[in-house]
Write a protein that holds these residues in place. Structure first.
Motif, PDB file in Angstrom:
ATOM      1  N   ALA A 139      32.653  34.849  51.454  1.00  0.00           N
ATOM      2  CA  ALA A 139      32.030  35.745  50.485  1.00  0.00           C
ATOM      3  C   ALA A 139      31.363  36.927  51.180  1.00  0.00           C
ATOM      4  O   ALA A 139      31.386  38.057  50.686  1.00  0.00           O
ATOM      5  CB  ALA A 139      31.007  34.985  49.632  1.00  0.00           C
ATOM      6  N   VAL A 140      30.773  36.669  52.355  1.00  0.00           N
ATOM      7  CA  VAL A 140      30.127  37.750  53.103  1.00  0.00           C
ATOM      8  C   VAL A 140      31.174  38.724  53.645  1.00  0.00           C
ATOM      9  O   VAL A 140      31.050  39.948  53.484  1.00  0.00           O
ATOM     10  CB  VAL A 140      29.269  37.179  54.245  1.00  0.00           C
ATOM     11  N   THR A 141      32.221  38.190  54.290  1.00  0.00           N
ATOM     12  CA  THR A 141      33.261  39.081  54.806  1.00  0.00           C
ATOM     13  C   THR A 141      34.017  39.746  53.661  1.00  0.00           C
ATOM     14  O   THR A 141      34.426  40.906  53.771  1.00  0.00           O
ATOM     15  CB  THR A 141      34.234  38.316  55.715  1.00  0.00           C
ATOM     16  N   GLY A 142      34.179  39.027  52.549  1.00  0.00           N
ATOM     17  CA  GLY A 142      34.815  39.630  51.379  1.00  0.00           C
ATOM     18  C   GLY A 142      34.020  40.799  50.835  1.00  0.00           C
ATOM     19  O   GLY A 142      34.588  41.819  50.424  1.00  0.00           O
ATOM     20  N   ALA A 143      32.704  40.687  50.831  1.00  0.00           N
ATOM     21  CA  ALA A 143      31.860  41.797  50.366  1.00  0.00           C
ATOM     22  C   ALA A 143      32.010  43.006  51.276  1.00  0.00           C
ATOM     23  O   ALA A 143      32.034  44.164  50.815  1.00  0.00           O
ATOM     24  CB  ALA A 143      30.404  41.356  50.303  1.00  0.00           C
ATOM     25  N   ALA A 144      32.116  42.755  52.597  1.00  0.00           N
ATOM     26  CA  ALA A 144      32.325  43.859  53.536  1.00  0.00           C
ATOM     27  C   ALA A 144      33.658  44.549  53.281  1.00  0.00           C
ATOM     28  O   ALA A 144      33.754  45.786  53.298  1.00  0.00           O
ATOM     29  CB  ALA A 144      32.256  43.343  54.970  1.00  0.00           C
ATOM     30  N   VAL A 145      34.706  43.753  53.040  1.00  0.00           N
ATOM     31  CA  VAL A 145      36.020  44.332  52.737  1.00  0.00           C
ATOM     32  C   VAL A 145      35.963  45.111  51.428  1.00  0.00           C
ATOM     33  O   VAL A 145      36.536  46.205  51.302  1.00  0.00           O
ATOM     34  CB  VAL A 145      37.095  43.224  52.681  1.00  0.00           C
ATOM     35  N   ALA A 146      35.264  44.572  50.441  1.00  0.00           N
ATOM     36  CA  ALA A 146      35.147  45.264  49.149  1.00  0.00           C
ATOM     37  C   ALA A 146      34.509  46.635  49.299  1.00  0.00           C
ATOM     38  O   ALA A 146      34.887  47.588  48.602  1.00  0.00           O
ATOM     39  CB  ALA A 146      34.330  44.412  48.187  1.00  0.00           C
ATOM     40  N   ALA A 147      33.564  46.737  50.218  1.00  0.00           N
ATOM     41  CA  ALA A 147      32.824  47.989  50.381  1.00  0.00           C
ATOM     42  C   ALA A 147      33.652  49.093  51.018  1.00  0.00           C
ATOM     43  O   ALA A 147      33.314  50.277  50.882  1.00  0.00           O
ATOM     44  CB  ALA A 147      31.567  47.744  51.203  1.00  0.00           C
ATOM     45  N   VAL A 148      34.747  48.744  51.729  1.00  0.00           N
ATOM     46  CA  VAL A 148      35.532  49.768  52.420  1.00  0.00           C
ATOM     47  C   VAL A 148      36.929  49.930  51.819  1.00  0.00           C
ATOM     48  O   VAL A 148      37.764  50.622  52.387  1.00  0.00           O
ATOM     49  CB  VAL A 148      35.654  49.455  53.935  1.00  0.00           C
ATOM     50  N   THR A 149      37.196  49.299  50.679  1.00  0.00           N
ATOM     51  CA  THR A 149      38.509  49.383  50.048  1.00  0.00           C
ATOM     52  C   THR A 149      38.359  49.698  48.566  1.00  0.00           C
ATOM     53  O   THR A 149      37.268  49.609  47.997  1.00  0.00           O
ATOM     54  CB  THR A 149      39.292  48.064  50.202  1.00  0.00           C
TER      55      THR A 149
END
Length: 350
Positions: free
Chosen positions: A57-67
């Motif tokens: 969920a943490v890494t997913g949030a990071a990916v969400a922020a740059v895509t």
């Protein structure tokens, strides 16, 4: 055929100075702008192999922020390690950050050591998986669910924030067990799998069983979705690709030799500890495992090589290739190879 990127790096081979998550974020940006379907990150605990990813969920949030477009998926949430309301809360946040792009594959867990987080759930982890999936689905739909509170009383709770998607896309992770494939069919979920504990023939049989169960439970129109993880590097010359990947990928296998080599080689009797073998024998097994991956259990070589592999997988019912790209090849070489992977995606789907 869908193409996505999957990340499962060995953290021992990375450093903070180099930027441990640089390839994840750069790869996600590439996937987002080149029509890839998804970016997957796993949940892994207490081991350098995959250890960059203790919380998808943490890494997913990071990916969400740059895509902006690519789907963001957990591969996988270890369901028995978490309260279902917490899973629903965390992924609803990521769904909101991403504008409704998340999906979750659930797993029952594989190492007893991981259950240091929830030791009471280890024995019944498979039942806990199925119960958690259904509870998370209910919470995601906005239903109230009763849980015991601090006083032992039942309390009806609803999660916030409400997610963007009305239904959470769900997969079940399987290492090759026919029962797990069939369970996913009964749940109406997709399947996330790999070729570590099964060959292509066994995978074809498992997919057939999955789709049979899916049809019997949810009707003939229910097709489901099968995503297959494959270690991947595509280039312009097969021999050059082999040279690029052999050293890094062998080191990657070595970082978890007891898990990967034993399952991939099929040469060892049950109960034998690979780590106690003489070094010469261990290196032989590593070489055997590398050859198996390069020739039949990965996506390596040229665009033409990859197209043959992918079309054969299409023929047995695979819907998505989840390309594992972070196994030690230098960052810039991986990013360069993604352009060839995009060519492969276009070639297959044209």
């Amino acid at each position: 055929m869908d193409f996505s990127l999957f990340f499962f790096a060995d953290s021992a081979g990375s450093s903070a100075e180099a930027g441990r998550y640089r390839l994840l974020l750069d790869g996600a940006r590439f996937a987002d702008t080149h029509d890839f379907t998804a970016v997957w990150t796993p949940e892994r605990h207490f081991h350098s192999f995959g250890g960059l990813y203790p919380n998808p969920a943490v890494t997913g949030a990071a990916v969400a922020a740059v895509t902006e477009r690519v789907q963001i998926r957990a591969g996988s949430v270890v369901a028995p390690l978490h309260h279902p309301a917490r899973i629903a809360e965390e992924w609803s946040v990521v769904d909101n950050i991403s504008g409704g792009r998340v999906g979750v594959s659930f797993a029952s867990g594989w190492h007893a050591r991981d259950f240091a987080l929830r030791p009471e759930n280890y024995a019944d982890r498979k039942d806990a998986l199925l119960e958690t999936v259904e509870t998370v689905r209910r919470l995601w739909r906005g239903e109230q669910v009763d849980f015991p509170d601090g006083n032992g009383e039942k309390r009806a709770v609803r999660v916030f924030p409400p997610p963007v998607q009305p239904r959470l896309p769900v997969w079940i992770t399987s290492a090759g067990s026919p029962d797990t494939f069939r369970s996913a069919g009964r749940l109406g979920a997709g399947v996330l799998t790999h070729l570590l504990g099964q060959d292509v023939t066994a995978l074809a049989e498992n997919i057939a069983g999955y789709r049979q169960e899916l049809a019997e439970t949810h009707g003939d129109q229910a097709r489901g979705h099968v995503a297959l993880m494959l270690h991947t590097l595509i280039g312009t010359d097969r021999d050059q690709v082999r040279e690029q990947v052999q050293g890094p990928f062998t080191d990657y296998l070595r970082s978890s030799v007891d898990l990967i080599v034993k399952a991939a080689s099929g040469l060892l009797p049950p109960g034998l500890d690979v780590n106690r073998l003489p070094e010469r024998d261990k290196e032989f097994l590593l070489g055997h495992a590398f050859d198996r991956y390069f020739t039949g259990s990965g996506l390596f070589g040229t665009v033409e090589d990859g197209a043959r592999t992918v079309r054969a997988l299409q023929a047995i019912g695979v819907d998505e290739v989840a390309c594992l790209i972070d196994f030690g090849v230098p960052h810039d070489e991986v990013l360069k190879s993604l352009h060839h992977l995009a060519e492969l995606r276009e070639a297959v789907n044209s």
